[in-house]
Write a protein that holds these residues in place. Structure first.
Motif: not given
Length: 180
Positions: A73-77, A109-111, A116-119, A152-156
């Protein structure tokens, strides 16, 4: 009969309980609103004062959790706070989520990065529409959140985690601007 006469036909998607995960990078099974809040604390006075567009601050978090093997489950808050001078026009908090399977060929290790990026990239347009509709229904011009660079958000977020090892691994929020 043609498709136009019978309507669109459902596409076959694997269910989370199906025997195997397809070779796709990511399969979205469903998306949904987990929680939604809209506050309009200064109505009706704020409408009489609106000669210019309010300033809208955007905050985003992306919590994720494993549900089953390779099913997440991926959330966007998303939190938007709109102000005009020192007054709050509206505050909206949306917790939007998706249930998705990560393909078997993606290394463990890439999940997190894939989610975070594609989902997030797959869920975001739908969450953006919910926010725009709710803000419009609240009597304000629809909010137009520009495209977000989830890589970029993931890298930050990863940089913040490695720089500050005393904090738990929860994702720090990303801040941004939206326009009304």
């Amino acid at each position: 009969m043609s498709d136009s006469e019978t309507g669109p036909q459902p596409t076959q998607q694997p269910t989370p309980q199906a025997g195997g995960v397809q070779d796709s990078l990511l399969t979205v099974h469903t998306q949904y609103v987990r929680d939604l809040s809209f506050e309009n604390p200064n109505a009706p006075q704020i409408y009489a004062q609106m000669k210019t567009s309010p300033k809208v601050d955007l905050r985003i978090e992306m919590p994720m959790r494993a549900v089953q093997d390779r099913l997440y489950e991926l959330g966007l808050k998303l939190t938007l706070n709109a102000t005009l001078e020192a007054q709050t026009c509206f505050l909206i908090e949306l917790d939007y989520a998706g249930l998705m399977t990560v393909g078997n060929h993606v290394p463990q290790e890439e999940i997190e990065a894939v989610l975070a990026i594609d989902g997030a990239r797959l869920l975001f347009p739908f969450a953006r529409r919910v926010i725009s509709d709710v803000v419009r229904d609240g009597g304000f011009p629809p909010v137009m959140i520009g495209g977000l660079d989830f890589a970029k958000l993931y890298q930050q977020r990863r940089g913040q985690q490695t720089a500050d090892t005393t904090q738990p691994s929860a994702a720090p929020p990303a801040d941004g601007q939206a326009t009304v």
